[in-house]
Design a protein around this motif. Structure first.
Motif, PDB file in Angstrom:
ATOM      1  N   ALA A  18      14.170  64.640  -0.755  1.00 52.73           N
ATOM      2  CA  ALA A  18      14.212  64.803  -2.206  1.00 52.73           C
ATOM      3  C   ALA A  18      13.297  65.929  -2.683  1.00 52.73           C
ATOM      4  CB  ALA A  18      13.829  63.492  -2.894  1.00 52.73           C
ATOM      5  N   PHE A  19      12.499  66.484  -1.759  1.00 50.64           N
ATOM      6  CA  PHE A  19      11.570  67.566  -2.080  1.00 50.64           C
ATOM      7  C   PHE A  19      11.832  68.754  -1.144  1.00 50.64           C
ATOM      8  CE2 PHE A  19       9.648  63.566  -3.251  1.00 50.64           C
ATOM      9  CZ  PHE A  19       9.174  63.812  -4.529  1.00 50.64           C
ATOM     10  N   PRO A  20      13.004  69.375  -1.230  1.00 44.77           N
ATOM     11  CA  PRO A  20      13.360  70.427  -0.275  1.00 44.77           C
ATOM     12  C   PRO A  20      12.459  71.663  -0.364  1.00 44.77           C
ATOM     13  CG  PRO A  20      14.937  70.382  -2.073  1.00 44.77           C
ATOM     14  CD  PRO A  20      14.042  69.181  -2.245  1.00 44.77           C
ATOM     15  N   TYR A  44       5.404  69.434 -13.151  1.00 44.38           N
ATOM     16  CA  TYR A  44       5.794  68.223 -13.871  1.00 44.38           C
ATOM     17  C   TYR A  44       7.123  67.679 -13.359  1.00 44.38           C
ATOM     18  CZ  TYR A  44       1.967  68.645 -17.191  1.00 44.38           C
ATOM     19  OH  TYR A  44       0.723  68.694 -17.763  1.00 44.38           O
ATOM     20  N   GLY A  45       8.014  68.546 -12.951  1.00 41.98           N
ATOM     21  CA  GLY A  45       9.271  68.103 -12.361  1.00 41.98           C
ATOM     22  C   GLY A  45       9.057  67.369 -11.048  1.00 41.98           C
ATOM     23  N   LEU A  46       8.129  67.869 -10.224  1.00 38.63           N
ATOM     24  CA  LEU A  46       7.808  67.190  -8.967  1.00 38.63           C
ATOM     25  C   LEU A  46       7.213  65.806  -9.235  1.00 38.63           C
ATOM     26  CD1 LEU A  46       6.218  70.173  -7.018  1.00 38.63           C
ATOM     27  CD2 LEU A  46       8.425  69.098  -6.539  1.00 38.63           C
ATOM     28  N   ARG A  51       7.937  59.805  -9.563  1.00 38.29           N
ATOM     29  CA  ARG A  51       8.044  58.600 -10.387  1.00 38.29           C
ATOM     30  C   ARG A  51       9.432  57.971 -10.270  1.00 38.29           C
ATOM     31  NH1 ARG A  51       7.620  58.540 -16.878  1.00 38.29           N
ATOM     32  NH2 ARG A  51       8.488  56.483 -17.130  1.00 38.29           N
ATOM     33  N   SER A  52      10.473  58.806 -10.334  1.00 36.12           N
ATOM     34  CA  SER A  52      11.840  58.268 -10.280  1.00 36.12           C
ATOM     35  C   SER A  52      12.150  57.640  -8.924  1.00 36.12           C
ATOM     36  CB  SER A  52      12.858  59.349 -10.621  1.00 36.12           C
ATOM     37  OG  SER A  52      12.957  60.296  -9.582  1.00 36.12           O
ATOM     38  N   LEU A  53      11.456  58.089  -7.871  1.00 32.35           N
ATOM     39  CA  LEU A  53      11.654  57.527  -6.536  1.00 32.35           C
ATOM     40  C   LEU A  53      10.748  56.327  -6.274  1.00 32.35           C
ATOM     41  CD1 LEU A  53      11.930  60.857  -4.526  1.00 32.35           C
ATOM     42  CD2 LEU A  53      13.776  59.229  -4.970  1.00 32.35           C
ATOM     43  N   GLY A  54       9.878  56.013  -7.242  1.00 30.93           N
ATOM     44  CA  GLY A  54       8.983  54.872  -7.089  1.00 30.93           C
ATOM     45  C   GLY A  54       7.832  55.127  -6.138  1.00 30.93           C
ATOM     46  N   LEU A  55       7.466  56.396  -5.957  1.00 23.80           N
ATOM     47  CA  LEU A  55       6.364  56.737  -5.057  1.00 23.80           C
ATOM     48  C   LEU A  55       5.029  56.518  -5.763  1.00 23.80           C
ATOM     49  CD1 LEU A  55       7.737  60.059  -3.540  1.00 23.80           C
ATOM     50  CD2 LEU A  55       8.066  57.715  -2.727  1.00 23.80           C
ATOM     51  N   ARG A  56       4.040  56.055  -5.019  1.00 21.04           N
ATOM     52  CA  ARG A  56       2.702  55.866  -5.587  1.00 21.04           C
ATOM     53  C   ARG A  56       1.853  57.080  -5.239  1.00 21.04           C
ATOM     54  NH1 ARG A  56      -2.232  53.011  -4.149  1.00 21.04           N
ATOM     55  NH2 ARG A  56      -1.280  52.426  -2.184  1.00 21.04           N
ATOM     56  N   LEU A  57       1.564  57.895  -6.245  1.00 23.97           N
ATOM     57  CA  LEU A  57       0.741  59.080  -6.051  1.00 23.97           C
ATOM     58  C   LEU A  57      -0.706  58.686  -5.848  1.00 23.97           C
ATOM     59  CD1 LEU A  57       2.095  61.627  -8.672  1.00 23.97           C
ATOM     60  CD2 LEU A  57       1.941  61.979  -6.224  1.00 23.97           C
ATOM     61  N   LEU A  58      -1.317  59.241  -4.819  1.00 22.67           N
ATOM     62  CA  LEU A  58      -2.730  59.015  -4.566  1.00 22.67           C
ATOM     63  C   LEU A  58      -3.571  60.167  -5.100  1.00 22.67           C
ATOM     64  CD1 LEU A  58      -2.458  57.820  -0.863  1.00 22.67           C
ATOM     65  CD2 LEU A  58      -2.656  56.402  -2.917  1.00 22.67           C
ATOM     66  N   GLU A  59      -3.018  61.387  -5.013  1.00 26.59           N
ATOM     67  CA  GLU A  59      -3.774  62.569  -5.420  1.00 26.59           C
ATOM     68  C   GLU A  59      -2.829  63.748  -5.615  1.00 26.59           C
ATOM     69  OE1 GLU A  59      -7.648  65.111  -3.872  1.00 26.59           O
ATOM     70  OE2 GLU A  59      -6.559  63.873  -2.440  1.00 26.59           O
ATOM     71  N   VAL A  60      -3.135  64.558  -6.596  1.00 31.72           N
ATOM     72  CA  VAL A  60      -2.438  65.826  -6.818  1.00 31.72           C
ATOM     73  C   VAL A  60      -3.534  66.861  -6.999  1.00 31.72           C
ATOM     74  CG1 VAL A  60      -0.908  67.142  -8.324  1.00 31.72           C
ATOM     75  CG2 VAL A  60      -0.475  64.718  -7.948  1.00 31.72           C
ATOM     76  N   ARG A  61      -3.469  67.931  -6.204  1.00 34.26           N
ATOM     77  CA  ARG A  61      -4.516  68.945  -6.336  1.00 34.26           C
ATOM     78  C   ARG A  61      -4.013  70.310  -5.907  1.00 34.26           C
ATOM     79  NH1 ARG A  61      -8.665  68.297  -1.306  1.00 34.26           N
ATOM     80  NH2 ARG A  61      -7.099  68.369   0.311  1.00 34.26           N
ATOM     81  N   PRO A  62      -4.624  71.353  -6.483  1.00 36.85           N
ATOM     82  CA  PRO A  62      -4.324  72.703  -5.993  1.00 36.85           C
ATOM     83  C   PRO A  62      -4.783  72.793  -4.538  1.00 36.85           C
ATOM     84  CG  PRO A  62      -5.554  72.799  -8.050  1.00 36.85           C
ATOM     85  CD  PRO A  62      -5.566  71.368  -7.600  1.00 36.85           C
ATOM     86  N   ALA A  63      -4.054  73.533  -3.750  1.00 36.95           N
ATOM     87  CA  ALA A  63      -4.374  73.653  -2.330  1.00 36.95           C
ATOM     88  C   ALA A  63      -4.469  75.128  -1.939  1.00 36.95           C
ATOM     89  CB  ALA A  63      -3.303  72.967  -1.496  1.00 36.95           C
ATOM     90  N   PRO A  64      -5.322  75.411  -0.970  1.00 38.21           N
ATOM     91  CA  PRO A  64      -5.363  76.790  -0.476  1.00 38.21           C
ATOM     92  C   PRO A  64      -4.073  77.112   0.260  1.00 38.21           C
ATOM     93  CG  PRO A  64      -6.723  75.366   0.893  1.00 38.21           C
ATOM     94  CD  PRO A  64      -6.221  74.526  -0.254  1.00 38.21           C
TER      95      PRO A  64
END
Length: 65
Positions: A18-20, A44-46, A51-64
């Protein structure tokens, strides 16, 4: 911008597919989706997709790169 989205659990293939536009790595108890995010709307789309897939987000952060 590059981002990491950490979600709880090891995601099955159909959820990863779902995240190609993102790569992934499986860690104990979580999956890290990472890659280039074009802009804020894309991010925001990601998040909405998680959310629509029912995934539990633990963290979202900028990455190198």
């Amino acid at each position: 911008m590059h981002y990491e989205l950490r979600v709880a659990g090891r995601l099955p293939k159909d959820r990863i597919d779902a995240f190609p536009e993102l790569d992934h790595v499986m860690l104990p108890g979580q999956t890290v989706l990472y890659g280039h995010v074009v802009d804020e709307a894309h991010l925001y789309g990601l998040l909405a997709r998680c959310r629509s897939l029912g995934l539990r987000l633990l963290e979202v952060r900028p990455a190198p790169r």
